[in-house]
Design an enzyme around this catalytic site. Structure first.
Site, PDB file in Angstrom:
ATOM      1  N   TYR A 119      19.984 -28.836  10.359  1.00 49.40           N
ATOM      2  CA  TYR A 119      19.324 -28.702   9.065  1.00 49.40           C
ATOM      3  C   TYR A 119      18.756 -27.307   8.831  1.00 49.40           C
ATOM      4  O   TYR A 119      18.986 -26.690   7.799  1.00 49.40           O
ATOM      5  CB  TYR A 119      18.219 -29.758   8.920  1.00 49.40           C
ATOM      6  N   GLU A 129       8.424 -34.799  19.360  1.00 57.45           N
ATOM      7  CA  GLU A 129       8.021 -33.452  19.770  1.00 57.45           C
ATOM      8  C   GLU A 129       7.133 -33.466  21.012  1.00 57.45           C
ATOM      9  O   GLU A 129       7.281 -32.628  21.896  1.00 57.45           O
ATOM     10  CB  GLU A 129       7.319 -32.729  18.630  1.00 57.45           C
ATOM     11  N   ASP A 153       0.716 -19.126   6.948  1.00 59.97           N
ATOM     12  CA  ASP A 153       1.931 -18.384   6.604  1.00 59.97           C
ATOM     13  C   ASP A 153       2.357 -17.688   7.880  1.00 59.97           C
ATOM     14  O   ASP A 153       1.555 -16.984   8.508  1.00 59.97           O
ATOM     15  CB  ASP A 153       1.662 -17.357   5.504  1.00 59.97           C
ATOM     16  N   GLU A 203       3.222 -23.742  30.040  1.00 56.72           N
ATOM     17  CA  GLU A 203       2.154 -24.366  30.819  1.00 56.72           C
ATOM     18  C   GLU A 203       1.504 -25.441  29.958  1.00 56.72           C
ATOM     19  O   GLU A 203       1.445 -25.315  28.735  1.00 56.72           O
ATOM     20  CB  GLU A 203       1.121 -23.292  31.187  1.00 56.72           C
ATOM     21  N   GLY A 243       3.616 -30.023  19.279  1.00 56.45           N
ATOM     22  CA  GLY A 243       4.155 -30.595  18.054  1.00 56.45           C
ATOM     23  C   GLY A 243       5.280 -29.723  17.536  1.00 56.45           C
ATOM     24  O   GLY A 243       5.639 -28.721  18.149  1.00 56.45           O
TER      25      GLY A 243
END
Length: 154
Positions: free
Chosen positions: A7, A67, A89, A123, A51
């Site tokens: 994607y 994740e 951003d 880590e 994540g």
């Protein structure tokens, strides 16, 4: 486009390095001492919450579970929503720009074992909420601060 794994490559084929909106999901895993698990990231060598990006066809909860497994080795259950952060951003090393919408959950480890792949995860360490780990971006600093306010035992 034939599958979700391609994607981002497909999308970047249209927009190049221009800024896009990405939805990220991840979370906060506590150990028995009330310490929170952080990941030292391979891209910047600094700490952050585990994540990553939500893929097509996934819910944020599904992405958080996937994740966390990929980045930590832990199997988790998704608990309460801790917050949504929209103020990052970013620019990747390859020049890709994005704004992150990060959905953060309280997660409970229910299996698996901690491991590092030494690429994405260098880590893994549990930090007390009184510590000040070097977090990689302002968004994760805000997350840590909010979690500290909510869960500190003071």
């Amino acid at each position: 486009m034939s599958d979700n794994k391609n994607y981002m490559k497909w999308l970047r084929g249209f927009v190049g390095h221009d800024k896009i909106m990405l939805v990220h999901a991840g979370g906060c895993i506590f150990n028995d001492k009330g310490e929170v698990l952080l990941q030292r990231r391979g891209d910047c060598k600094l700490w952050g919450f585990p994540g990553g990006a939500v893929e097509l066809g996934e819910t944020p909860e599904m992405a958080a579970v996937r994740e966390i497994k990929e980045e930590t080795g832990l199997d988790v259950e998704v608990g309460e929503l801790l917050g949504t952060y929209t103020d990052l951003d970013a620019c990747c090393p390859n020049g890709d720009r994005y704004q992150s919408v990060c959905i953060v959950y309280k997660l409970k480890a229910v299996g698996g074992e901690l491991f590092c792949d030494n690429e994405e995860t260098l880590e893994l360490k549990y930090f007390s909420l009184e510590e000040n780990p070097q977090l990689f971006c302002e968004q994760h600093k805000k997350m840590f601060s909010d979690i500290k306010l909510r869960f500190s035992k003071s």
